[in-house]
Design an enzyme around this catalytic site. Structure first.
Site, mmCIF file in Angstrom:
data_model
loop_
_atom_site.group_PDB
_atom_site.id
_atom_site.type_symbol
_atom_site.label_atom_id
_atom_site.label_comp_id
_atom_site.label_asym_id
_atom_site.label_seq_id
_atom_site.Cartn_x
_atom_site.Cartn_y
_atom_site.Cartn_z
ATOM 1 N N GLY A 1 0.815 -1.414 0.098
ATOM 2 C CA GLY A 1 -0.265 -0.140 0.025
ATOM 3 C C GLY A 1 0.749 0.939 0.022
ATOM 4 N N GLN B 1 2.786 10.185 1.523
ATOM 5 C CA GLN B 1 4.459 8.906 2.074
ATOM 6 C C GLN B 1 4.831 9.897 0.537
ATOM 7 O OE1 GLN B 1 2.205 4.934 2.719
ATOM 8 N NE2 GLN B 1 4.221 4.817 3.399
ATOM 9 N N CYS C 1 5.930 -0.420 7.483
ATOM 10 C CA CYS C 1 5.514 1.301 6.775
ATOM 11 C C CYS C 1 6.740 1.939 6.178
ATOM 12 C CB CYS C 1 5.380 2.547 7.878
ATOM 13 S SG CYS C 1 5.078 3.451 6.728
ATOM 14 N N LEU C 2 6.258 1.528 4.941
ATOM 15 C CA LEU C 2 7.467 1.765 3.474
ATOM 16 C C LEU C 2 7.919 3.623 4.071
ATOM 17 C CD1 LEU C 2 6.421 1.089 0.201
ATOM 18 C CD2 LEU C 2 8.405 -0.145 1.544
ATOM 19 N N HIS D 1 -4.176 0.754 7.860
ATOM 20 C CA HIS D 1 -3.170 1.217 7.604
ATOM 21 C C HIS D 1 -3.640 2.714 6.290
ATOM 22 C CE1 HIS D 1 1.339 1.129 8.022
ATOM 23 N NE2 HIS D 1 0.693 1.549 6.847
ATOM 24 N N GLU D 2 -3.591 2.493 5.277
ATOM 25 C CA GLU D 2 -3.557 3.854 4.374
ATOM 26 C C GLU D 2 -4.164 4.738 5.086
ATOM 27 O OE1 GLU D 2 -0.683 3.650 2.485
ATOM 28 O OE2 GLU D 2 -0.347 1.173 3.226
ATOM 29 N N HIS E 1 -2.699 7.062 7.325
ATOM 30 C CA HIS E 1 -2.289 7.864 7.139
ATOM 31 C C HIS E 1 -2.576 9.296 5.960
ATOM 32 C CE1 HIS E 1 2.165 6.199 6.129
ATOM 33 N NE2 HIS E 1 1.753 5.216 6.053
HETATM 34 ZN ZN ZN Z 1 2.029 3.217 5.910
#
Ligand code: ZN
Length: 196
Positions: free
Chosen positions: A45, A50, A105-106, A147-148, A151
């Site tokens: 995701g 991000q 998480c990236l 999760h997304e 963000h």
């Molecule tokens: Zn994340």
């Protein structure tokens, strides 16, 4: 085009995202670049903040989870093909008993912690053609969406862990924001001192 992923500590990750219209500049290219960036970083995701844009847009592709042998075949099959762009989404219902899953998480490389979330969601969103959908998801698909979705609300998974665990990872988080970390995808760090 691969975009740099914004690291923990950048203010953009704390902004509540703004809704967009179908006239948003270069939306099609932006979405395409987000997929390319997510696949390059082996993520499931990616949310617009991000990559530095505080707007209500995220993408999901759960295919990497479909190999997970702990899941039943039905869920594996669903995850294999679940790829979706979410624009101006709104979670309208969350249901069921909280379950823990070790999230990453990236924007926060090398940190993984158990996060508790409800297992079922109902969400309204627009796809990349601005067609409106109302859908229900459960299990890992719901987890990735939650999760997304966090963000675009300016929330990170590390906000949802115990205060003890928060203390334990404080140093690591500070190192991430300073770029003192090894990642094999392109990132942008907020606290790297500018070279003269
Ligand atoms: Zn994340």
């Amino acid at each position: 085009m691969i975009l740099p992923i914004v690291a923990y500590g950048d203010a953009v990750l704390r902004k509540k995202g703004k809704e967009i219209t179908k006239d948003y500049p270069n939306l099609e290219a932006l979405i395409e670049n987000m997929y390319e960036t997510m696949y390059e970083a082996l993520g499931v995701g990616l949310a617009a903040p991000q990559i530095g844009l505080p707007i209500r847009l995220f993408i999901v592709d759960t295919a990497p989870f479909s190999e997970d042998e702990a899941l039943d075949t039905e869920e594996q099959e669903f995850l294999k093909d679940f790829r979706q762009t979410f624009i101006n989404p709104k979670i309208i219902k969350e249901e069921g008993d909280d379950w823990a899953f070790c999230e990453g998480c990236l924007s926060i490389p090398e940190i993984r912690e158990d996060v508790f979330r409800q297992p079922k969601i109902k969400i309204e969103f627009f796809d990349e053609s601005f067609k409106k959908h109302t859908k229900e998801y459960h299990g890992l698909a719901a987890r990735v969406i939650q999760h997304e979705y966090d963000h675009i609300e300016g929330v990170l998974f590390t906000d949802k862990i115990s205060s003890l665990k928060k203390r334990l990872i404080k140093g690591k988080l500070s190192n991430i924001s300073k770029g003192k970390i090894e990642v094999d995808y392109k990132m942008r760090f907020p606290d790297i001192k500018k070279k003269r």
